[in-house]
Design a protein around this motif. Structure first.
Motif, PDB file in Angstrom:
ATOM      1  N   ASN A  63       0.767  -1.126   0.135  1.00  0.00           N
ATOM      2  CA  ASN A  63       0.089   0.046   0.031  1.00  0.00           C
ATOM      3  C   ASN A  63       0.692   1.135   0.193  1.00  0.00           C
ATOM      4  OD1 ASN A  63      -2.069   1.911   0.079  1.00  0.00           O
ATOM      5  ND2 ASN A  63      -2.615   1.470   2.329  1.00  0.00           N
TER       6      ASN A  63
ATOM      7  N   ASP B 257       0.115  -3.721  -4.178  1.00  0.00           N
ATOM      8  CA  ASP B 257      -0.706  -2.630  -3.832  1.00  0.00           C
ATOM      9  C   ASP B 257      -0.164  -1.264  -3.836  1.00  0.00           C
ATOM     10  OD1 ASP B 257      -2.308  -5.022  -3.142  1.00  0.00           O
ATOM     11  OD2 ASP B 257      -3.686  -3.779  -2.384  1.00  0.00           O
TER      12      ASP B 257
ATOM     13  N   VAL C   1       0.626   2.294  -6.018  1.00  0.00           N
ATOM     14  CA  VAL C   1      -0.073   3.382  -7.212  1.00  0.00           C
ATOM     15  C   VAL C   1       0.799   4.314  -7.261  1.00  0.00           C
ATOM     16  CG1 VAL C   1      -1.893   4.767  -7.697  1.00  0.00           C
ATOM     17  CG2 VAL C   1      -2.263   2.713  -6.114  1.00  0.00           C
TER      18      VAL C   1
ATOM     19  N   ASN D 112       0.184  -6.082  -8.378  1.00  0.00           N
ATOM     20  CA  ASN D 112      -0.987  -4.926  -8.427  1.00  0.00           C
ATOM     21  C   ASN D 112      -0.204  -3.699  -7.997  1.00  0.00           C
ATOM     22  OD1 ASN D 112      -3.187  -3.524  -8.185  1.00  0.00           O
ATOM     23  ND2 ASN D 112      -3.552  -4.202  -5.818  1.00  0.00           N
TER      24      ASN D 112
END
Ligand SMILES: *[C@@H]1O[C@H](CO)[C@@H](O)[C@H](O)[C@H]1NC(C)=O
Ligand SMILES: *[C@@H]1O[C@H](CO)[C@@H](O)[C@H](O)[C@H]1NC(C)=O
Ligand SMILES: *[C@@H]1O[C@H](CO)[C@@H](O)[C@H](O)[C@H]1NC(C)=O
Ligand SMILES: *[C@@H]1O[C@H](CO)[C@@H](O)[C@H](O)[C@H]1NC(C)=O
Length: 395
Positions: free
Chosen positions: A261, A291, A293, A330
């Motif tokens: 994250n 996770d 981005v 991801n």
């Protein structure tokens, strides 16, 4: 009657004192013996201020007024045994390390906060005078010490770092290790683009860290992210010169906590070695990245704007099989545009043992010398949305 009046005045005095100390403890380091603009050592006064603040209850402020303070030893501000959980350092001056790097060579960190819960550090300049050590390392002629990290936050919680400036670190500028709930905002980091190992901010084994609105110019990674980092938010960073924002190097050891994250948003990379990178050793490991981005980023002449490199092994030393065990999945790249200094703007060189999975590209536009750039993939799977330039090469 007399006795009553005396008692009353004593009570009033106690009440008055109480309200003053509980509401606001203020410690000026000059009053405690720090000497601005002189060669005398101010470290004792700084440590004394910390010890008093730590022992007091209620919010406490340590003020370092304008001026340059010489700090020729490593400072340790420990929260162990502190009664206080709200200490503010307000710095209007500059802390200056000795330019002779041998003076601090046996320390890991120049200014260290550890086991602290509840700290705000605002303003001020930390000048580690690293140039002589960089010259020593770059000359390759003599044995040079590793150097000290400038500012360290270790094993701490609820930390805010606002508006500070870190200049010319010998090694990393700021290290956040084993911390929770750290907010870094409006920080300026500056060192030569040719200074070795002067990472801007290194974060590892930490949860809930935010870095925003900061300007980082240095000789290594602007921000580097080590194992065990979770819920990391990075926003509004200008990076360059420097090596970009990097997750890794990961997977150096067999057992490693995962990176999970991480968001990097609305940031600009100017003449950097990389834009956003994920890097792992070509060694066995149970490391894990997921996770992530990367969103709304601008590249201005970055050499490797988007890169995953799982084959890191300098000098091909000690990497049995040369294959990375780190699993990457991801990872989203969304709205990344600008220019690449090399023809390969997208590079995904993943592990043959664990292919990169669920890599998502959305609206990418990267060019090389105003022409089409190219992409390179090895062991990488994913999907694309919108317009992707250069074309993806998922396989
Ligand atoms: C001192 O630094 C603090 C924190 O950055 C800032 O709010 C304040 O205005 C400064 N004071 C002066 C006199 O510069
Ligand atoms: C991290 O932040 C989340 C959301 O604010 C919170 O629920 C969680 O307790 C925090 N974790 C730690 C270790 O402080
Ligand atoms: C991811 O991290 C952000 C902060 O960076 C936090 O707000 C969010 O709740 C986290 N998400 C999960 C699923 O933990
Ligand atoms: C992928 O990561 C994003 C961003 O952290 C998260 O919201 C999403 O749930 C993840 N997807 C899967 C399938 O885990």
């Amino acid at each position: 009657m007399k006795i009553i009046i005396v008692t009353l005045s004593i009570i009033l005095e106690i009440l008055n004192l109480k309200s003053v100390t509980a509401a606001y403890n203020y410690y000026d380091v000059v009053t405690l013996g720090a000497k601005p603009n002189s060669n005398s050592d101010s470290s004792k006064a700084l440590e004394a201020a910390w010890n008093i603040a730590c022992d007091s209850t209620g919010e406490s402020t340590i003020h370092i007024p304008e001026g340059e303070y010489f700090v020729p030893k490593s400072l340790k501000f420990s929260g162990k045994g502190c009664r206080n959980s709200k200490i503010n350092f307000v710095i209007n001056g500059t802390l200056k390390a000795p330019s002779d790097f041998r003076v601090l060579q046996n320390s890991k960190t120049w200014v260290l906060f550890e086991h602290v819960n509840g700290l705000t550090l605002s303003g001020g300049v930390f000048d580690a005078a690293g140039a002589k050590l960089w010259n020593c390392k770059r000359s390759g002629k003599e044995a040079c010490p590793r150097g000290v990290e400038s500012l360290g936050f270790v094993n701490s919680q609820n930390i805010e770092i606002n508006g500070i400036t870190s200049l010319d670190s010998q090694l990393y500028h700021i290290v956040i290790d084993d911390c929770q709930n750290v907010k870094v905002e409006g920080v300026t980091i500056s060192a030569s683009g040719h200074s070795p190992n002067t990472d801007g901010i290194h974060v590892q084994s930490s949860i809930n860290v935010t870095i925003s609105s900061s300007n980082i110019a240095t000789g290594d990674d602007c921000i580097s992210i080590g194992p065990g980092t979770k819920n990391f938010w990075i926003q509004d960073i200008t990076c360059g010169p420097g090596h970009g924002i990097s997750i890794g190097s990961l997977g150096k050891t067999l057992h490693e906590a995962k990176v999970y994250n991480v968001t990097v948003q609305t940031s600009t990379f100017i003449n950097t070695e990389n834009g956003v990178r994920i890097k792992s050793w070509g060694r066995p490991s149970d490391g894990f990245v997921s996770d992530v981005v990367f969103q709304h980023l601008t590249m201005e002449n970055a050499r490797n704007p988007i890169i995953i490199d799982q084959n890191y092994c300098p000098n091909h030393n000690d990497c049995p099989g040369e294959v990375s065990g780190v699993r990457i999945s991801n990872v989203t790249y969304d709205d990344i545009h600008g220019s690449s200094a090399t023809s390969i703007a997208l590079k995904f060189d993943c592990s043959s043992k664990h292919r990169c999975l669920d890599i998502i590209l959305k609206n990418i536009k990267l060019t090389h010398e105003n022409k089409q750039a190219s992409s390179f993939c090895n062991n990488c799977e994913g999907s694309t949305f919108g317009n992707i330039q250069p074309k993806s090469c998922f396989n």
